[in-house]
Design an enzyme around this catalytic site. Sequence first.
Site, PDB file in Angstrom:
ATOM      1  N   ARG A  96       7.159  -5.398   5.745  1.00  0.00           N
ATOM      2  CA  ARG A  96       8.478  -5.312   5.103  1.00  0.00           C
ATOM      3  C   ARG A  96       9.293  -4.168   5.742  1.00  0.00           C
ATOM      4  O   ARG A  96       9.897  -3.372   5.035  1.00  0.00           O
ATOM      5  CB  ARG A  96       8.317  -5.082   3.598  1.00  0.00           C
ATOM      6  CG  ARG A  96       9.446  -5.663   2.792  1.00  0.00           C
ATOM      7  CD  ARG A  96       9.473  -5.127   1.373  1.00  0.00           C
ATOM      8  NE  ARG A  96      10.545  -5.797   0.636  1.00  0.00           N
ATOM      9  CZ  ARG A  96      11.064  -5.345  -0.482  1.00  0.00           C
ATOM     10  NH1 ARG A  96      10.624  -4.252  -1.036  1.00  0.00           N
ATOM     11  NH2 ARG A  96      12.035  -5.998  -1.080  1.00  0.00           N
ATOM     12  N   ASP A  99      16.538  -1.396 -10.210  1.00  0.00           N
ATOM     13  CA  ASP A  99      15.462  -1.669  -9.245  1.00  0.00           C
ATOM     14  C   ASP A  99      15.883  -1.176  -7.862  1.00  0.00           C
ATOM     15  O   ASP A  99      16.759  -0.307  -7.727  1.00  0.00           O
ATOM     16  CB  ASP A  99      15.123  -3.171  -9.279  1.00  0.00           C
ATOM     17  CG  ASP A  99      13.681  -3.469  -8.918  1.00  0.00           C
ATOM     18  OD1 ASP A  99      13.377  -3.448  -7.712  1.00  0.00           O
ATOM     19  OD2 ASP A  99      12.848  -3.699  -9.812  1.00  0.00           O
ATOM     20  N   LYS A 132       9.380   2.361 -12.501  1.00  0.00           N
ATOM     21  CA  LYS A 132       8.606   1.248 -11.925  1.00  0.00           C
ATOM     22  C   LYS A 132       8.096   1.741 -10.574  1.00  0.00           C
ATOM     23  O   LYS A 132       8.886   1.962  -9.649  1.00  0.00           O
ATOM     24  CB  LYS A 132       9.505   0.024 -11.750  1.00  0.00           C
ATOM     25  CG  LYS A 132       8.826  -1.178 -11.105  1.00  0.00           C
ATOM     26  CD  LYS A 132       9.750  -2.392 -11.164  1.00  0.00           C
ATOM     27  CE  LYS A 132       9.264  -3.550 -10.327  1.00  0.00           C
ATOM     28  NZ  LYS A 132      10.275  -4.615 -10.229  1.00  0.00           N
ATOM     29  N   TRP A 133       6.792   1.934 -10.487  1.00  0.00           N
ATOM     30  CA  TRP A 133       6.159   2.542  -9.301  1.00  0.00           C
ATOM     31  C   TRP A 133       5.651   1.417  -8.403  1.00  0.00           C
ATOM     32  O   TRP A 133       4.607   0.819  -8.663  1.00  0.00           O
ATOM     33  CB  TRP A 133       5.008   3.454  -9.756  1.00  0.00           C
ATOM     34  CG  TRP A 133       4.358   4.234  -8.663  1.00  0.00           C
ATOM     35  CD1 TRP A 133       3.492   3.768  -7.726  1.00  0.00           C
ATOM     36  CD2 TRP A 133       4.524   5.620  -8.395  1.00  0.00           C
ATOM     37  NE1 TRP A 133       3.107   4.782  -6.882  1.00  0.00           N
ATOM     38  CE2 TRP A 133       3.719   5.948  -7.279  1.00  0.00           C
ATOM     39  CE3 TRP A 133       5.266   6.654  -8.994  1.00  0.00           C
ATOM     40  CZ2 TRP A 133       3.640   7.229  -6.754  1.00  0.00           C
ATOM     41  CZ3 TRP A 133       5.174   7.936  -8.468  1.00  0.00           C
ATOM     42  CH2 TRP A 133       4.375   8.207  -7.364  1.00  0.00           C
ATOM     43  N   ASP A 134       6.411   1.143  -7.351  1.00  0.00           N
ATOM     44  CA  ASP A 134       6.109  -0.032  -6.523  1.00  0.00           C
ATOM     45  C   ASP A 134       5.363   0.370  -5.246  1.00  0.00           C
ATOM     46  O   ASP A 134       5.372   1.537  -4.837  1.00  0.00           O
ATOM     47  CB  ASP A 134       7.426  -0.735  -6.173  1.00  0.00           C
ATOM     48  CG  ASP A 134       7.254  -2.211  -5.863  1.00  0.00           C
ATOM     49  OD1 ASP A 134       6.103  -2.662  -5.718  1.00  0.00           O
ATOM     50  OD2 ASP A 134       8.274  -2.921  -5.748  1.00  0.00           O
ATOM     51  N   MET A 135       4.728  -0.603  -4.612  1.00  0.00           N
ATOM     52  CA  MET A 135       3.982  -0.378  -3.372  1.00  0.00           C
ATOM     53  C   MET A 135       3.932  -1.724  -2.669  1.00  0.00           C
ATOM     54  O   MET A 135       3.258  -2.624  -3.116  1.00  0.00           O
ATOM     55  CB  MET A 135       2.568   0.095  -3.732  1.00  0.00           C
ATOM     56  CG  MET A 135       1.747   0.659  -2.612  1.00  0.00           C
ATOM     57  SD  MET A 135       1.066  -0.565  -1.515  1.00  0.00           S
ATOM     58  CE  MET A 135      -0.079  -1.452  -2.550  1.00  0.00           C
ATOM     59  N   ASN A 136       4.698  -1.848  -1.573  1.00  0.00           N
ATOM     60  CA  ASN A 136       4.969  -3.186  -1.050  1.00  0.00           C
ATOM     61  C   ASN A 136       4.326  -3.574   0.264  1.00  0.00           C
ATOM     62  O   ASN A 136       4.778  -4.521   0.905  1.00  0.00           O
ATOM     63  CB  ASN A 136       6.480  -3.376  -0.925  1.00  0.00           C
ATOM     64  CG  ASN A 136       7.084  -3.813  -2.248  1.00  0.00           C
ATOM     65  OD1 ASN A 136       6.609  -4.764  -2.862  1.00  0.00           O
ATOM     66  ND2 ASN A 136       8.091  -3.115  -2.702  1.00  0.00           N
ATOM     67  N   ASP A 140       5.429 -11.226  -8.717  1.00  0.00           N
ATOM     68  CA  ASP A 140       6.844 -11.464  -8.405  1.00  0.00           C
ATOM     69  C   ASP A 140       7.231 -12.899  -8.724  1.00  0.00           C
ATOM     70  O   ASP A 140       8.402 -13.255  -8.644  1.00  0.00           O
ATOM     71  CB  ASP A 140       7.109 -11.176  -6.917  1.00  0.00           C
ATOM     72  CG  ASP A 140       7.501  -9.729  -6.695  1.00  0.00           C
ATOM     73  OD1 ASP A 140       7.711  -9.007  -7.688  1.00  0.00           O
ATOM     74  OD2 ASP A 140       7.600  -9.311  -5.526  1.00  0.00           O
TER      75      ASP A 140
HETATM   76  C1  GLA Z   1       8.706  -5.766  -4.976  1.00  0.00           C
HETATM   77  C2  GLA Z   1       8.585  -5.868  -6.464  1.00  0.00           C
HETATM   78  C3  GLA Z   1       9.823  -6.518  -7.027  1.00  0.00           C
HETATM   79  C4  GLA Z   1      11.038  -5.710  -6.661  1.00  0.00           C
HETATM   80  C5  GLA Z   1      11.103  -5.566  -5.150  1.00  0.00           C
HETATM   81  C6  GLA Z   1      12.207  -4.613  -4.737  1.00  0.00           C
HETATM   82  O1  GLA Z   1       8.664  -7.008  -4.372  1.00  0.00           O
HETATM   83  O2  GLA Z   1       7.435  -6.582  -6.811  1.00  0.00           O
HETATM   84  O3  GLA Z   1       9.725  -6.635  -8.423  1.00  0.00           O
HETATM   85  O4  GLA Z   1      10.987  -4.461  -7.276  1.00  0.00           O
HETATM   86  O5  GLA Z   1       9.893  -5.072  -4.620  1.00  0.00           O
HETATM   87  O6  GLA Z   1      12.273  -4.441  -3.376  1.00  0.00           O
END
Ligand code: GLA
Length: 730
Positions: free
Chosen positions: A442, A365, A475-479, A547
């Site tokens: 963030r 991750d 895992k393609w994330d977007m925070n 999460d």
């Molecule tokens: C987000 C994702 C988590 C993890 C964090 C890493 O919050 O939902 O599962 O990957 O980013 O920074």
Amino acid sequence: MAIVFNESQRIFYLHTKSTSYIFGFLNNNLVHIYWGEKLLEIPDVKVCVPYCKRPQSAYNDPENIDIQPDNLPLEFPLYGNTDLRGPMFHAMYEDGSTISDFKYVSHKILSGKSKLSGLPATYGDENEVQTLEIEFFDEKTNVKAILSYSVFYNKNAITRHARYLNCSDKNVVIQKALSANVDFFGNEFEIVSLCGSVLREREIQRLPVPFGETVFDSKRGASGHQRNPFIALVDKNTTEDTGRVYGFSLVYSGNFVMGAEKDSHGTIRVSLGINPFDFSWKLEEGEEFVTPEAVLVYSGDGIGGMSRIYHRLYRENLCRGKYKKIPRPIVLNTWETMHFDFDEDKLIKLAQNGKELGAELLVLDDGWFGKRDDDTSSLGDWTPHPGKLPDGLSGLAEKIKAVGLKFGLWVEPEMISENSKLYSDHPDWCIHVPGRPRSRGRHQLILDYSNREICDYIISVISDILENADISYIKWDMNRNMTEAGSAFLPPDRQRETAHRYMLGLYYVLETLTSKFPDVLFEGCAAGGGRFDGGILHYCPQIWTSDNSDAHDRLEIQYGTSIVYPSCTMAAHVSKSLNVNTRRITPVKTRCDVAMMGQFGLELDIGTTPDDELACISESIKKYKEIRDIIHNGDMYRIKSPFDSNLAVWQFISQDKNKVIVFAVNKLFKINGPFINIRLCDLDGDCIYTDKERGLTYSGNALMNLGLYLKDNSDFESRVFLFEKETKKQ
Ligand code: GLA
């Protein structure tokens, strides 16, 4: 035939196996007539559509002053023609006017279904789906509109979208272009929506539809944790198993609107599409604008009936790729265990422990790139962190492979940290309004995907990663959500296009990468489940649901998500107890059972997990490998809701109906509490079903009518029943 046009009646019939959707012409107005249980014929439109002359309402045909569009159920409402409710389309023309008057020109009925240019959508071959395209033209503005309806006959679903083509030599500025509109008349309804927050996604809300406008929307540049692009209208007495339900789901991941407008005569207008808030689109000569797709589902079998229709359609006609049907790997993710604190040795140790337990893929991750030791830097610098990965990604992937696991990687390619080389090279590459401060979320900014050059850059960076290391999963994330939604690359009169152009850019990037790397499993993520929608599912067949991995809270999150989205799309991991977010302690069996109801994975430090817990996890993995096909490809019945009882019960039944699995998880233990009766669904009444583990046999009729009696014995207790159908009849 799924689609029929009755020439003499001037009525369109859209039939699925069990439903009909009917609309037709009342003089020149395209009116909605009926949607519900299958109805092969109806009398004249004038008889079927209730209308009368009402005081103070305007009319546009002096010969028929009782036909007042404001009081008609309209299929394609426009602004300017005396309907004063919210229109489906609204634009400004060169002369400053904002009135549109599209007149029917022609229609065609086609086999199959075309792609929606640049947008995700359901698909099907000529045997599965038929499409009706109705063309309209506005002679004053020279704009063509095409309403498109696709009918998935066996799936009982209808999709809709619209296209607008500027045939004039002048610009048209679209201010609102929705995907679908349905006017319901003569019924009181309640509205079901999925609302929530970060860590508490998709709680079910149900309210009577009030007079005025009820709107569920997003203005945050993503579909969001707060509201999902879905609503349903239900009768007051509709339950999970009985009653009428009209579902509306939008295949889109950006700013959306889902609205129910109830007028003074009780007509309820449901409309959905791109949110017109802070949106406009300049359509130049010869250009076309395509709206996202709306998926309309009617069920007379309650909310559960509607969910199963969405599940089958989204599983089979929206999700794509190699992993659509085959079992997906059990992942072991590093996030909750290590956060940013890892090195190769730790990762290899974790992989070895995971392998012993039965995991199939290690996901590295956040924290593997640039100088990323916390969340303040490096997004955009997608090169391995030298201190943590001395042999780079390929070296690590090989070592993980030698352990016997596949290797997967977290990325967040829509983002940029100010503390990154990419930002110092391209400070204008983020979403922003020049001259204004750039708000961080963030500590990060959003890359400007409305610009194709940036999209192509990201495609090349991610392609390099995937070409140079043996990576099986992304895992393609977007925070974070979008603020100061503007682009340095768009002219002033196109700034309001930024958010939608961003989505088109994202879909372009995802389409390119998923086609280029068909063997890689892509999982969507947005700070948990902040972009859990049909748009993302078209590229990523599974999404990190939340999460919040606490088993108790996941009961509600997964239950709410399942209202629209099938279990195979919900990533669900076993994490440690105390849970990092809720500080709650739950039994390991419960954590495993809850994760089994989705795409099972692990997110815990195996090295410090007690032996008895490891034994339970190992057993659960074995069991999951046996049953995952039932959960992913079978039908799901929600038997007890965690929202309104202390017990949550789900039943899954395999496609061939031979295997049935029931999960029953209670929340807080009620001392000296009652027995709770649960009755199973969709069994063959005359057949025998065996629970081998408990050595019990029941007839299907007994399980469906007499049912099982459960009493809780402790907090968060979980029970799983696996029934196999005997071939012999009773
Ligand atoms: C987000 C994702 C988590 C993890 C964090 C890493 O919050 O939902 O599962 O990957 O980013 O920074």
